[in-house]
Design a protein around this motif. Structure first.
Motif, PDB file in Angstrom:
ATOM      1  N   TRP A   1      13.314  -1.368  50.607  1.00 51.70           N
ATOM      2  CA  TRP A   1      13.038  -0.533  51.776  1.00 51.70           C
ATOM      3  C   TRP A   1      13.875  -0.997  52.972  1.00 51.70           C
ATOM      4  O   TRP A   1      14.425  -0.171  53.702  1.00 51.70           O
ATOM      5  CB  TRP A   1      11.554  -0.598  52.119  1.00 51.70           C
TER       6      TRP A   1
ATOM      7  N   PHE B   1       7.206   1.182  54.303  1.00 49.42           N
ATOM      8  CA  PHE B   1       6.396   0.216  55.028  1.00 49.42           C
ATOM      9  C   PHE B   1       6.350   0.561  56.512  1.00 49.42           C
ATOM     10  O   PHE B   1       7.179   1.306  57.025  1.00 49.42           O
ATOM     11  CB  PHE B   1       6.964  -1.196  54.839  1.00 49.42           C
TER      12      PHE B   1
ATOM     13  N   MET C   1       1.568  -2.628  51.029  1.00 50.18           N
ATOM     14  CA  MET C   1       0.876  -2.769  52.309  1.00 50.18           C
ATOM     15  C   MET C   1      -0.423  -3.550  52.177  1.00 50.18           C
ATOM     16  O   MET C   1      -1.061  -3.879  53.157  1.00 50.18           O
ATOM     17  CB  MET C   1       0.584  -1.389  52.887  1.00 50.18           C
TER      18      MET C   1
ATOM     19  N   ASP D   1       5.396   4.317  56.245  1.00 49.88           N
ATOM     20  CA  ASP D   1       4.403   4.426  55.177  1.00 49.88           C
ATOM     21  C   ASP D   1       3.658   5.748  55.321  1.00 49.88           C
ATOM     22  O   ASP D   1       3.112   6.056  56.386  1.00 49.88           O
ATOM     23  CB  ASP D   1       3.434   3.254  55.246  1.00 49.88           C
TER      24      ASP D   1
ATOM     25  N   SER E   1       5.708   4.426  49.242  1.00 46.56           N
ATOM     26  CA  SER E   1       6.234   3.079  48.996  1.00 46.56           C
ATOM     27  C   SER E   1       6.963   2.503  50.192  1.00 46.56           C
ATOM     28  O   SER E   1       7.442   1.367  50.134  1.00 46.56           O
ATOM     29  CB  SER E   1       7.176   3.110  47.787  1.00 46.56           C
TER      30      SER E   1
ATOM     31  N   ARG F   1      -0.151   5.671  56.387  1.00 48.69           N
ATOM     32  CA  ARG F   1      -0.299   5.155  57.755  1.00 48.69           C
ATOM     33  C   ARG F   1       0.237   6.171  58.767  1.00 48.69           C
ATOM     34  O   ARG F   1      -0.325   6.367  59.841  1.00 48.69           O
ATOM     35  CB  ARG F   1       0.452   3.822  57.881  1.00 48.69           C
TER      36      ARG F   1
END
Length: 634
Positions: free
Chosen positions: A277, A318, A1, A322, A316, A325
């Motif tokens: 991912w 996104f 990120m 994440d 790990s 986040r």
């Protein structure tokens, strides 16, 4: 990120450069601006209109100029107001009142300016999606972020409402100056140790305890042989057994937990990159690896096989998956993330435990844990708790680095900041290193405590509870962990060997280090028990049992007061094999049981021992329940 965070910064930089251009545009408009007055233009009129020669001249001028103020007509034709008014009456000219036009234009510009501010706000929100600025005035980051927003918004709004250049500069320099002054104030006065030494020293409470009574006598069979470095190798080997999983996932950070009363290391399986991912974000990572720290048994728990759903929310992942986040946008936007740990509950369900702090001294000094977010890695269900209210299975409530920092404040600032820097009277500091250990069913962060400037000696041990922050100091002089590790390396003359960080244990009321000597491939070559207070008193063996018995013998020979002589009829005897070594349990006089480790005695002693029959008298010296010496009968 990190790449996405950089992208967010680039977006804001682009907006900032646009704002700089807006300043220049506004400046040019300001410098070239003509006076705003009413003006005249040619109107529709009938073909046959009688006019004077002067009026004809006015008409011809406007044919070329298209529009002109009275002042401009007067200079060009030497006319009077009545001449122009007569042409307006005849319908040849038309007066345009600019005030109403300016008002309309300003209203339009204000509307556009407001829309631009909203657009900039949305851009800042989008950038913050990656930057995750802490929205808390205790942190200077929000000041920079808010100041930049005000400058950009003013620049763009000023462009559309034609704000004067000096007003734009006033706002820009005013906001920038205010932010810089606030930052300087935060740095110098915000909550520094030189003004608040006493408050810093009280961030953690340290109680003095007695080691021999508070730390239970060791059970050798429950001593862990797996540290995190060895665990990483075991986990890598286990993952290699699953090539389909290992090609897309890797083991994350290992955490210490207590599961079903035993010590384990657990690590989540993490994505190997953004493309992995993309391929798996709908079903998540397969699961986690768990390692028994005592037996080294390693298991890969595949949740996708057992439950049909893997772990979605991980460090790990996104975007919205994440972990950090996800927690940030679910209520943790005003706190500082200290550390995150992977844990499992009593049923083996995977969770991430995130520890959040805020400054607690004045404005931005002396941070401490105030919230703990527990995120279900599969469902995303998030629970936000005060440190005292976390679920019972959660071990990692307080971050070890934060507790060591607070311990350092306690040890150095008791007598003020000046003393900690100059005279250093009574200043204490944690030794270099830490390890998570278990005592009486709870996990603790362990470190030694030394005097300032001392490299080899410790004044005692410190145990910091991972759940409650309860901190205990066991005072006694001895060697530091590093000194013990260096000593252990000298016991095995081989190249490319290393040691584990020591585990402090209680052996018959004697503070003792347990150390594993490891080869280059991570395998344990020897086990070592070593007295904290006298490193020369040690025992080493290929198994824990052999090393422990050798240590007890050395410990008994240096402290005969600890040895107790026993004598009585042998009433029972049984044996078993532990780690390839024969161990006897003997009962004396139908009363007490004692351990006899075959590897600790020579052939003469063992021939005597084996020759004894039930009912014969056995005489020897013991320490605890372990036979150290046999007294052979003539």
């Amino acid at each position: 990120m990190a790449v996405l965070g950089i992208l967010g910064i680039i977006i804001i930089f682009f907006l900032f450069s646009f704002a700089y251009n807006s300043f220049n545009w506004t400046k040019k408009d300001y410098e070239n601006e003509e006076p705003q007055e009413d003006y005249y233009v040619i109107d529709d009129f009938p073909d046959q209109v009688e006019v004077t020669v002067l009026q004809k001249e006015i008409y011809n001028y406007l044919l070329l100029a298209k529009r002109a103020t009275f002042r401009q007509l007067e200079l060009a034709t030497d006319c009077e107001q009545k001449d122009v008014d007569n042409l307006v009456f005849l319908g040849v000219l038309k007066l345009v009142e600019v005030q109403s036009t300016i008002k309309q234009k300003k209203l339009i510009n204000i509307g556009i300016g407001i829309a631009v501010i909203i657009g900039i706000a949305l851009a800042f929100y989008a950038a913050n999606y990656y930057l995750m600025v802490r929205i808390n005035l205790r942190y200077v980051g929000i000041l920079f972020y808010g100041g930049l927003f005000i400058v950009l918004a003013t620049a763009y709004f000023g462009k559309f409402v034609q704000m004067r250049q000096k007003d734009l500069l006033f706002v820009t320099f005013g906001v920038t100056g205010l932010v810089m002054l606030t930052v300087i104030f935060y740095i110098i006065f915000g909550g520094r140790t030189y003004f608040h030494a006493q408050a810093y020293s009280e961030l953690i409470t340290v109680s003095s305890e007695t080691f021999s009574s508070d730390v239970k006598t060791v059970n050798v069979n429950t001593l862990p042989i797996v540290d995190k470095a060895y665990g990483e190798k075991l986990g890598s080997l286990k993952l290699g057994e699953y090539p389909g999983i290992g090609s897309e996932f890797e083991a994350g950070e290992y955490s210490d937990i207590i599961y079903n009363g035993e010590q384990y290391l657990v690590a989540p399986l993490e994505y190997r990159g953004i493309f992995k991912w993309f391929n798996n974000n709908d079903i998540g990572t397969p699961g986690y690896i768990m390692i028994n720290k005592v037996t080294a048994d390693t298991t890969l728990v595949n949740l996708r096989e057992t439950d049909g759903q893997g772990m979605i929310y991980t460090p790990s992942a996104f975007f919205g998956q994440d972990l950090v986040r996800y927690a940030y946008f679910n209520g943790m936007y005003q706190y500082r993330l200290e550390q995150q740990f992977f844990e499992i509950d009593d049923d083996g369900n995977p969770y991430y435990v995130l520890q959040y702090s805020v400054p607690t001294i004045f404005i931005n000094g002396g941070r401490d844990i105030v919230k703990v977010a527990v995120v279900n890695a599969i469902t995303g269900e998030i629970g936000i708790y005060d440190p005292d209210d976390v679920p019972s299975w959660v071990e990692s409530v307080y971050a070890p680095d934060l507790l060591l920092t607070q311990l350092n404040y306690w040890g150095s600032l008791q007598d003020g900041w000046i003393n900690s820097i100059f005279t250093q009277r009574g200043v204490l500091q944690p030794s270099n290193g830490k390890r998570t250990i278990m005592n009486d069913g709870e996990l603790y962060y362990f470190t030694g405590l030394t005097s300032a400037g001392s490299d080899e000696s410790t004044i005692g041990f410190v145990y910091m509870n991972t759940r409650t922050k309860e901190t205990k100091l066991y005072e006694f002089p001895g060697a530091t962990e590093q000194a013990a590790m260096n000593k252990a390396l000298t016991l095995l003359p081989q190249n490319n060997i290393s040691t584990s960080f020591p585990i402090p244990i209680n052996v018959n009321d004697t503070p003792t280090y347990f150390i594993a000597i490891k080869g280059e491939d991570g395998r344990i070559l020897r086990h070592v028990f070593m007295s904290v207070q006298e490193l020369e008193v040690n025992g080493m063996g290929e198994t824990k049992a052999k090393a422990y018995t050798a240590y007890l013998q050395r410990l008994g020979s240096t402290s005969t007061s600890d040895l107790v002589e026993i004598s009585g009829p042998l009433t029972d005897r049984t044996s078993y094999v532990l780690e390839g070594n024969t161990i006897y349990w003997i009962e004396i006089d139908d009363d007490e049981w004692y351990i006899v480790d075959v590897s600790s005695f020579d052939n003469t002693d063992m021939m005597y021992f084996i020759s004894l029959e039930i009912g014969d008298t056995f005489t020897g010296n013991v320490q605890g329940n372990t036979v150290i010496e046999m007294n052979l009968e003539e």
